[in-house]
Design a protein around this motif. Structure first.
Motif, short mmCIF file in Angstrom:
data_model
loop_
_atom_site.label_atom_id
_atom_site.label_comp_id
_atom_site.label_asym_id
_atom_site.label_seq_id
_atom_site.Cartn_x
_atom_site.Cartn_y
_atom_site.Cartn_z
N UNK A 7 0.82 -1.21 0.00
CA UNK A 7 0.00 0.00 0.00
C UNK A 7 0.86 1.27 0.00
N UNK A 8 2.07 1.15 0.52
CA UNK A 8 2.96 2.32 0.62
C UNK A 8 3.66 2.63 -0.70
N UNK A 9 3.55 1.74 -1.67
CA UNK A 9 4.20 1.97 -2.97
C UNK A 9 3.44 3.05 -3.74
N UNK A 10 4.16 3.94 -4.36
CA UNK A 10 3.58 5.03 -5.13
C UNK A 10 2.67 4.47 -6.23
N UNK A 11 1.39 4.83 -6.25
CA UNK A 11 0.49 4.34 -7.31
C UNK A 11 0.96 4.70 -8.71
N UNK A 12 1.76 5.74 -8.82
CA UNK A 12 2.26 6.14 -10.13
C UNK A 12 3.10 5.06 -10.79
N UNK A 13 3.75 4.22 -9.98
CA UNK A 13 4.56 3.14 -10.53
C UNK A 13 3.67 2.15 -11.27
N UNK A 14 2.54 1.81 -10.68
CA UNK A 14 1.60 0.89 -11.33
C UNK A 14 1.01 1.52 -12.58
N UNK A 15 0.63 2.77 -12.48
CA UNK A 15 0.04 3.45 -13.63
C UNK A 15 1.03 3.54 -14.79
N UNK A 16 2.29 3.82 -14.50
CA UNK A 16 3.30 3.89 -15.55
C UNK A 16 3.52 2.53 -16.19
N UNK A 17 3.52 1.48 -15.37
CA UNK A 17 3.72 0.13 -15.91
C UNK A 17 2.54 -0.29 -16.78
N UNK A 18 1.33 0.07 -16.35
CA UNK A 18 0.15 -0.24 -17.16
C UNK A 18 0.19 0.51 -18.48
N UNK A 19 0.63 1.74 -18.46
CA UNK A 19 0.71 2.54 -19.69
C UNK A 19 1.69 1.93 -20.69
N UNK A 20 2.71 1.24 -20.19
CA UNK A 20 3.68 0.60 -21.07
C UNK A 20 3.27 -0.81 -21.47
N UNK A 21 2.07 -1.23 -21.06
CA UNK A 21 1.55 -2.52 -21.46
C UNK A 21 2.05 -3.69 -20.63
N UNK A 22 2.52 -3.45 -19.42
CA UNK A 22 3.02 -4.53 -18.57
C UNK A 22 1.88 -5.41 -18.09
N UNK A 23 2.14 -6.70 -17.96
CA UNK A 23 1.15 -7.63 -17.42
C UNK A 23 1.11 -7.50 -15.90
N UNK A 24 0.04 -7.99 -15.27
CA UNK A 24 -0.02 -7.95 -13.80
C UNK A 24 1.20 -8.61 -13.15
N UNK A 25 1.65 -9.72 -13.71
CA UNK A 25 2.83 -10.40 -13.15
C UNK A 25 4.06 -9.50 -13.24
N UNK A 26 4.24 -8.84 -14.36
CA UNK A 26 5.39 -7.94 -14.52
C UNK A 26 5.29 -6.75 -13.59
N UNK A 27 4.08 -6.25 -13.39
CA UNK A 27 3.88 -5.12 -12.49
C UNK A 27 4.29 -5.49 -11.07
N UNK A 28 3.90 -6.71 -10.67
CA UNK A 28 4.23 -7.16 -9.32
C UNK A 28 5.72 -7.39 -9.16
N UNK A 29 6.31 -8.13 -10.09
CA UNK A 29 7.70 -8.55 -9.96
C UNK A 29 8.68 -7.40 -10.19
N UNK A 30 8.39 -6.55 -11.17
CA UNK A 30 9.35 -5.50 -11.53
C UNK A 30 9.00 -4.12 -10.96
N UNK A 31 7.77 -3.98 -10.45
CA UNK A 31 7.37 -2.69 -9.92
C UNK A 31 7.08 -2.69 -8.44
N UNK A 32 6.06 -3.45 -8.04
CA UNK A 32 5.59 -3.40 -6.66
C UNK A 32 6.59 -4.00 -5.68
N UNK A 33 7.02 -5.24 -5.95
CA UNK A 33 7.89 -5.92 -4.98
C UNK A 33 9.22 -5.21 -4.74
N UNK A 34 9.93 -4.76 -5.80
CA UNK A 34 11.19 -4.04 -5.51
C UNK A 34 10.99 -2.80 -4.66
#
Length: 222
Positions: free
Chosen positions: A113-140
């Motif tokens: 919840x503390x992760x900046x929502x902008x990271x998810x929005x940027x990943x979605x804009x680049x066409x990332x899958x949910x798995x990629x969003x989690x592994x390369x965005x949220x978890x790090x």
């Protein structure tokens, strides 16, 4: 240091380390994915499933709200089914795992919840899958918070493992109760308390150091 303490303390410490190590490992393997699911299925998230989220949340809350000593007793039939006995180190590990999984899940959910929502929005804009969003965005980004949560979990498990001694769970708690309390050997009780304090301090210090290494946001400029 008395002879019973010299003889029994190493074995009891080993049993405690086994209980805590196995339950911490299992809770990380199962609790982290559960925490990710709780976060991603919440409202307005990338895998929003409100009904599933409510059901999982209710199960997690029910387990977390049950006092550990009551949970141990309630799980005796399940523990016997899994390990074939309701006493000893292996038997105590089962309820330790059960109580720690929802604990880790909520801590992981809070870290995400503390992760900046902008990271998810940027990943979605680049066409990332949910798995990629989690592994390369949220978890790090959530890694420092997850490490802090796991540290807190291990510290809590040390306390729970000592409590398991009240029902024959083995380890330091069992040693303190059988010799320190029931046989009125104050030196044994004192030794157990000192070892528990040292163990918690070592775990907390190691966890704090790991969090500082992982948290790139708090590092001062070179």
């Amino acid at each position: 240091m008395s002879s019973p303490l010299l003889t029994l303390l190493p074995e009891a410490l080993g049993e405690t380390l086994v209980m805590v190590g196995v339950s911490a490992g299992a809770s990380a393997l199962l609790g982290i994915p559960l925490g990710i699911v709780l976060r991603l299925t919440d409202r307005h998230q990338i895998l929003a499933r409100p009904l599933l989220n409510r059901v999982l949340g209710a199960l997690v809350n029910a387990t977390r709200s049950t006092p550990f000593i009551i949970l141990m007793v309630a799980l005796i039939p399940f523990t016997r089914l899994v390990v074939g006995t309701s006493i000893g180190t292996a038997a105590a590990t089962v309820p330790l795992i059960v109580v720690s999984i929802p604990f880790v899940a909520r801590l992981v959910e809070a870290a995400l919840r503390e992760v900046d929502p902008g990271i998810v929005e940027a990943a979605q804009a680049m066409g990332a899958t949910p798995f990629q969003i989690v592994v390369k965005g949220l978890l790090p980004e959530a890694l420092p918070g997850i490490a802090a949560g796991l540290t807190l979990t291990v510290v809590s498990l040390i306390g729970y493992s000592a409590m398991a001694g009240a029902v024959g769970g083995g380890g330091l708690g069992d040693l303190g109760i059988r010799y320190g309390y029931q046989r009125f050997q104050a030196e044994v009780m004192g030794g157990v308390v000192v070892v528990l304090i040292a163990l918690v301090s070592l775990v907390q210090a190691a966890g704090d150091r790991l969090v500082r290494r992982l948290d790139h946001r708090a590092r001062p400029p070179a």
